[in-house]
Design a protein around this motif. Structure first.
Motif, PDB file in Angstrom:
ATOM      1  N   GLU A 264       0.829  -1.207   0.000  1.00 15.92           N
ATOM      2  CA  GLU A 264       0.000   0.000   0.000  1.00 15.92           C
ATOM      3  C   GLU A 264       0.861   1.255   0.000  1.00 15.92           C
ATOM      4  O   GLU A 264       0.560   2.224  -0.708  1.00 15.92           O
TER       5      GLU A 264
ATOM      6  N   SER B 166       2.365   1.608  -3.420  1.00 16.11           N
ATOM      7  CA  SER B 166       1.346   2.063  -4.360  1.00 16.11           C
ATOM      8  C   SER B 166       1.112   3.564  -4.221  1.00 16.11           C
ATOM      9  O   SER B 166       0.985   4.277  -5.225  1.00 16.11           O
ATOM     10  N   GLU B 167       1.067   4.036  -3.004  1.00 18.96           N
ATOM     11  CA  GLU B 167       0.883   5.474  -2.778  1.00 18.96           C
ATOM     12  C   GLU B 167       2.056   6.271  -3.334  1.00 18.96           C
ATOM     13  O   GLU B 167       1.864   7.326  -3.946  1.00 18.96           O
ATOM     14  N   GLN B 168       3.274   5.743  -3.148  1.00 20.22           N
ATOM     15  CA  GLN B 168       4.441   6.445  -3.674  1.00 20.22           C
ATOM     16  C   GLN B 168       4.439   6.450  -5.200  1.00 20.22           C
ATOM     17  O   GLN B 168       4.720   7.477  -5.829  1.00 20.22           O
TER      18      GLN B 168
ATOM     19  N   THR C 177       1.832   6.233  -7.175  1.00 17.37           N
ATOM     20  CA  THR C 177       0.774   7.131  -7.621  1.00 17.37           C
ATOM     21  C   THR C 177       1.222   8.578  -7.508  1.00 17.37           C
ATOM     22  O   THR C 177       0.931   9.401  -8.393  1.00 17.37           O
TER      23      THR C 177
END
Length: 450
Positions: free
Chosen positions: A413, A416-418, A420
């Protein structure tokens, strides 16, 4: 499906076995000789799988804004549609594709993707899909017919679907590459050597399929629009993005309190999705060197038995190898080197004898008894006898299964945030009207249809 090397039950979307790390063979696909080469060259498998899952999620959220198809030319649905509709086709003649080679089809912070480079991204995504779903393709499409003549959805052909996918792939890799370059990151020497050796690798594969040059193989799969130079540029982006992403991914860590809190907050989801709770036991990572007895007598049913002398010789060899390891620096790395040199286990003798995520019930009893002994600590070693032979063991780690899933989900997660955030920091502009796709000869060949 089970791993042919170690017998582990495999996730549907896995590209490598989570236990032994070996690449998964889902059957050779006649759809593309090139993808065999791609999988050989693009060996950063874990990174590729992670990025694929993340940019697919990004694509689902953003695809409607990435590519806005222009007005239609005729392409009819080959499925059971009740009405004939028209859709945009981006396929061109060889002359049109070559003339459009330097058209800019997407840009991002000064970086540009030409139509020539786009061919490599488009066809790589097509063949990746074909190889992943080869046995199920008939449920999705008639892969003996052009992709611009079949519907992916009510308002999109399969060609348009893969065009969007190719834009998203380039967007992801290019955004990460820009971050890598800004950070001063340089591609590894090993990866650069693979890229530099690309033409020779392709040529070797080409000759095995009856082509005289690497370019012939490349264009048979990707059409006349792709060149060795554009494919090399594709690989350069691929390796750079994957390596930098993995550097970020591997640097992520969380405290025990954060992992425990995550599990508490997501216990029901983890149970529903992975059938894991606090009673699921442990995963063990261990290395081993298998020494099998030689000779033996095989009966009519194919069962082989060994004499006491043959078993004794195998034990003597195992003890000799253990002594050789102990006489050296006796590290995990040196153990792994000996596993690659001596082990008879084809499922692990190319990855240092490592089996990851061993759960109770995965291995034979004596092997498991040693691994799951609660007194085990990193660096423990010993010799275990099983029906396969003698296993020289090296204990690596143990982790509660609920902890393993919580930790990895937290890391995924955060990664994924990085990712994005990197993509959001580098907006992409697309010029789909400049796309002109060539057509290779191997995609719709009779060999594929068979």
């Amino acid at each position: 499906m089970y791993c042919k090397h170690c017998g582990k039950l495999l996730p549907d979307d896995a590209k490598t076995c989570p236990r032994c790390g070996k690449p998964i063979d889902r059957g050779s696909s006649a759809a593309s000789t090139l993808r065999i080469v791609l999988l050989t060259l693009a060996c950063v498998g874990l990174a590729a799988a992670i990025i694929w899952s993340i940019y697919s999620a990004v694509s689902s959220a953003n695809s409607s804004g990435n590519t806005n198809a222009s007005t239609n030319t005729s392409a009819t649905d080959s499925t059971d549609a009740t009405e004939e509709a028209t859709y945009t086709s981006y396929t061109g003649t060889e002359e049109e594709v070559l003339a459009a080679a330097q058209n800019i089809v997407a840009s991002m912070d000064g970086a540009e993707m030409t139509n020539e480079l786009f061919q490599a991204f488009y066809w790589s995504d097509v063949y990746d899909f074909f190889n992943t779903y080869y046995y199920y393709l008939s449920y999705y499409m008639d892969y003996t017919e052009p992709l611009d003549e079949q519907l992916y959805s009510e308002d999109m052909t399969w060609q348009e679907y893969f065009i969007e996918s190719a834009f998203t792939t380039w967007q992801t890799f290019q955004a990460v590459a820009l971050e890598a370059e800004a950070d001063g990151y340089e591609i590894s020497a090993d990866s650069q050597a693979e890229i530099d050796n690309m033409e020779a690798t392709l040529l070797e594969q080409a000759e095995s399929y009856g082509y005289e040059t690497a370019l012939e193989l490349l264009q048979a799969d990707m059409g006349p629009g792709v060149t060795l130079e554009s494919y090399r540029e594709y690989l350069q982006l691929y390796y750079l993005a994957n390596e930098y992403y993995m550097q970020m991914y591997n640097a992520l860590s969380f405290t025990e309190e954060e992992i425990s809190d995550y599990y508490t907050e997501n216990a029901d989801t983890i149970l529903d999705s992975y059938s894991v709770d606090t009673d699921s036991g442990r995963y063990v990572d261990a290395r081993h060197i298998l020494i099998m007895p030689e000779g033996g007598t095989t009966d009519d049913d194919g069962n082989t038995t060994y004499s006491d002398e043959e078993w004794a010789a195998a034990l003597e060899e195992a003890e000799r190898i253990l002594a050789e390891w102990l006489a050296g620096d006796a590290t995990e790395d040196s153990f792994a080197e000996l596993a690659n040199e001596y082990s008879d286990d084809t499922g692990s003798n190319t990855n240092g004898g490592l089996y990851s995520q061993i759960a109770e019930g995965d291995m034979v009893e004596a092997f498991e008894d040693w691994c799951f002994d609660e007194s085990r600590v990193y660096g423990d070693y010993g010799i275990v006898e099983t029906s396969y032979g003698y296993h020289i063991m090296y204990f690596v780690s143990s982790e509660e299964i609920w902890h393993y899933y919580s930790r990895n989900l937290l890391i995924s997660e955060a990664a994924s945030e990085q990712l994005t955030a990197w993509i959001d920091a580098h907006p992409m502009e697309t010029f789909i009207e400049n796309v002109c796709l060539g057509q290779g000869t191997s995609l719709y060949s009779e060999e594929v249809s068979e």
